[in-house]
Design an enzyme around this catalytic site. Structure first.
Site, PDB file in Angstrom:
ATOM      1  N   LYS A 270       0.855  -4.835   6.403  1.00 41.64           N
ATOM      2  CA  LYS A 270       1.314  -3.468   6.150  1.00 41.64           C
ATOM      3  C   LYS A 270       2.710  -3.204   6.748  1.00 41.64           C
ATOM      4  CE  LYS A 270      -3.329  -1.418   5.851  1.00 41.64           C
ATOM      5  NZ  LYS A 270      -4.234  -0.398   6.439  1.00 41.64           N
TER       6      LYS A 270
ATOM      7  N   PHE B 242      -7.154  11.772   5.742  1.00 41.28           N
ATOM      8  CA  PHE B 242      -6.028  10.893   6.124  1.00 41.28           C
ATOM      9  C   PHE B 242      -5.249  10.337   4.929  1.00 41.28           C
ATOM     10  CE2 PHE B 242      -9.848   8.157   5.984  1.00 41.28           C
ATOM     11  CZ  PHE B 242      -9.427   7.155   5.105  1.00 41.28           C
TER      12      PHE B 242
ATOM     13  N   ARG C 167     -12.150 -10.123   7.799  1.00 48.47           N
ATOM     14  CA  ARG C 167     -12.356  -8.801   8.415  1.00 48.47           C
ATOM     15  C   ARG C 167     -12.668  -8.930   9.910  1.00 48.47           C
ATOM     16  NH1 ARG C 167     -12.184  -4.244   5.161  1.00 48.47           N
ATOM     17  NH2 ARG C 167     -13.508  -3.087   6.585  1.00 48.47           N
TER      18      ARG C 167
ATOM     19  N   THR D 214     -10.936  -0.937  12.158  1.00 42.83           N
ATOM     20  CA  THR D 214      -9.857  -0.115  11.582  1.00 42.83           C
ATOM     21  C   THR D 214      -9.005   0.560  12.659  1.00 42.83           C
ATOM     22  OG1 THR D 214     -11.388   0.343   9.768  1.00 42.83           O
ATOM     23  CG2 THR D 214      -9.421   1.734   9.912  1.00 42.83           C
TER      24      THR D 214
ATOM     25  N   ARG E  19      -5.641  -6.528  14.737  1.00 41.94           N
ATOM     26  CA  ARG E  19      -5.432  -5.102  15.023  1.00 41.94           C
ATOM     27  C   ARG E  19      -5.491  -4.820  16.525  1.00 41.94           C
ATOM     28  NH1 ARG E  19      -9.097  -2.998   9.924  1.00 41.94           N
ATOM     29  NH2 ARG E  19      -7.390  -2.587   8.465  1.00 41.94           N
TER      30      ARG E  19
ATOM     31  N   ASN F  68      -2.133   0.197  11.058  1.00 45.66           N
ATOM     32  CA  ASN F  68      -2.995  -0.829  11.654  1.00 45.66           C
ATOM     33  C   ASN F  68      -2.766  -2.241  11.106  1.00 45.66           C
ATOM     34  OD1 ASN F  68      -4.131  -0.428   9.198  1.00 45.66           O
ATOM     35  ND2 ASN F  68      -6.162   0.142   9.931  1.00 45.66           N
TER      36      ASN F  68
ATOM     37  N   HIS G 139      -4.624  -5.229   5.898  1.00 46.03           N
ATOM     38  CA  HIS G 139      -5.752  -4.815   5.047  1.00 46.03           C
ATOM     39  C   HIS G 139      -6.466  -6.080   4.595  1.00 46.03           C
ATOM     40  CE1 HIS G 139      -7.988  -3.146   1.614  1.00 46.03           C
ATOM     41  NE2 HIS G 139      -7.684  -4.303   1.041  1.00 46.03           N
TER      42      HIS G 139
ATOM     43  N   GLU H 206      -9.055  -5.964  -6.266  1.00 43.95           N
ATOM     44  CA  GLU H 206      -7.806  -5.884  -5.491  1.00 43.95           C
ATOM     45  C   GLU H 206      -6.882  -7.070  -5.797  1.00 43.95           C
ATOM     46  OE1 GLU H 206      -9.673  -3.368  -1.711  1.00 43.95           O
ATOM     47  OE2 GLU H 206      -8.897  -5.387  -1.369  1.00 43.95           O
TER      48      GLU H 206
HETATM   49  P1  IDP Z   1     -10.207  -0.758   6.563  1.00 48.70           P
HETATM   50  O1  IDP Z   1      -8.727  -0.976   6.297  1.00 48.70           O
HETATM   51  O2  IDP Z   1     -10.608  -1.220   7.938  1.00 48.70           O
HETATM   52  O3  IDP Z   1     -11.099  -1.300   5.469  1.00 48.70           O
HETATM   53  P2  IDP Z   1     -10.742   1.904   5.469  1.00 48.70           P
HETATM   54  O4  IDP Z   1     -11.791   2.820   5.982  1.00 48.70           O
HETATM   55  O5  IDP Z   1     -10.992   1.223   4.155  1.00 48.70           O
HETATM   56  O6  IDP Z   1     -10.436   0.830   6.621  1.00 48.70           O
HETATM   57  O7  IDP Z   1      -9.398   2.753   5.395  1.00 48.70           O
HETATM   58  C1  IDP Z   1      -8.257   2.262   4.729  1.00 48.70           C
HETATM   59  C2  IDP Z   1      -7.047   2.534   5.582  1.00 48.70           C
HETATM   60  O8  IDP Z   1      -6.857   3.939   5.695  1.00 48.70           O
HETATM   61  C3  IDP Z   1      -7.150   2.036   7.025  1.00 48.70           C
HETATM   62  O9  IDP Z   1      -6.872   0.666   7.182  1.00 48.70           O
HETATM   63  C4  IDP Z   1      -6.123   2.916   7.705  1.00 48.70           C
HETATM   64  O10 IDP Z   1      -4.790   2.463   7.477  1.00 48.70           O
HETATM   65  C5  IDP Z   1      -6.348   4.248   6.995  1.00 48.70           C
HETATM   66  N1  IDP Z   1      -7.360   5.054   7.711  1.00 48.70           N
HETATM   67  C6  IDP Z   1      -8.683   4.897   7.703  1.00 48.70           C
HETATM   68  N2  IDP Z   1      -9.324   5.806   8.472  1.00 48.70           N
HETATM   69  C7  IDP Z   1      -8.350   6.575   8.961  1.00 48.70           C
HETATM   70  C8  IDP Z   1      -8.377   7.698   9.837  1.00 48.70           C
HETATM   71  O11 IDP Z   1      -9.418   8.178  10.292  1.00 48.70           O
HETATM   72  N3  IDP Z   1      -7.166   8.228  10.142  1.00 48.70           N
HETATM   73  C9  IDP Z   1      -6.000   7.732   9.640  1.00 48.70           C
HETATM   74  N4  IDP Z   1      -5.946   6.653   8.815  1.00 48.70           N
HETATM   75  C10 IDP Z   1      -7.104   6.085   8.485  1.00 48.70           C
HETATM   76 MG    MG Z   2     -11.225  -0.725   3.459  1.00 52.59          MG
END
Ligand code: IDP
Ligand code: MG
Length: 143
Positions: free
Chosen positions: A10, A58, A86, A92, A103, A113, A116, A127
């Site tokens: 990212k 978010f 993962r 996350t 991370r 973070n 992805h 994807e």
């Molecule tokens: P992941 O990337 O660990 O699979 P997801 O829940 O799919 O997490 O969320 C996608 C992306 O959205 C996260 O990697 C992060 O960049 C952002 N994100 C997720 N939850 C939050 C939050 O609570 N606050 C701000 N950004 C978030």
């Molecule tokens: Mg995700």
């Protein structure tokens, strides 16, 4: 089972020149680099990629971040790769991520973070097709 996953490095990690470290982490874990490119996402591409999060609190913060600098998109392959990647990435929110994970080491906050990765074989398929519509399965046997 040999699996493919779509992985992004990212904008926060690109800006801090962490791509080498991050790709090296995946290689050291035995994953195969099957495709790679660097892209500048616009809002439509970012919103399409993250459509499952549309409407969440978010979402706009996430989209603003994803268009703020280039992103590296990769296809990584390996045994049980979806789960393995993962685990390597960590949770996350970096405050909750183990410090040996990508991370845990490098993410700045829950939005910025660093990486992805696909979360299931179904999301990996869509994807990968989203960023690599002509993706061809590469075979690493004996490499
Ligand atoms: P992941 O990337 O660990 O699979 P997801 O829940 O799919 O997490 O969320 C996608 C992306 O959205 C996260 O990697 C992060 O960049 C952002 N994100 C997720 N939850 C939050 C939050 O609570 N606050 C701000 N950004 C978030
Ligand atoms: Mg995700």
């Amino acid at each position: 089972m040999y699996r493919y996953s779509l992985v992004l490095i990212k904008p926060d990690a690109i800006r801090r020149k962490l791509c080498g470290e991050i790709i090296s982490t995946y290689e050291k874990a035995g994953l195969d680099l099957c495709s790679i490119k660097i892209i500048q996402m616009d809002r439509d591409i970012a919103e399409g990629f993250y459509h499952v999060h549309k409407g969440k609190e978010f979402f706009q913060r996430l989209i603003n971040f994803m268009v703020s600098a280039p992103t590296i998109a990769m296809v990584l392959g390996g045994n049980d790769a979806i789960k393995k990647i993962r685990e390597i990435n960590g949770l996350t929110d970096p405050k909750e991520a183990t410090e040996t994970t990508i991370r845990g080491k490098w993410a700045l906050d829950v939005t910025r973070n660093s990486v992805h990765a696909s979360d299931s074989p179904e999301s990996a398929e869509s994807e990968i097709a989203y960023f690599f519509p002509a993706f061809e399965i590469l075979k690493y046997e004996g490499a």
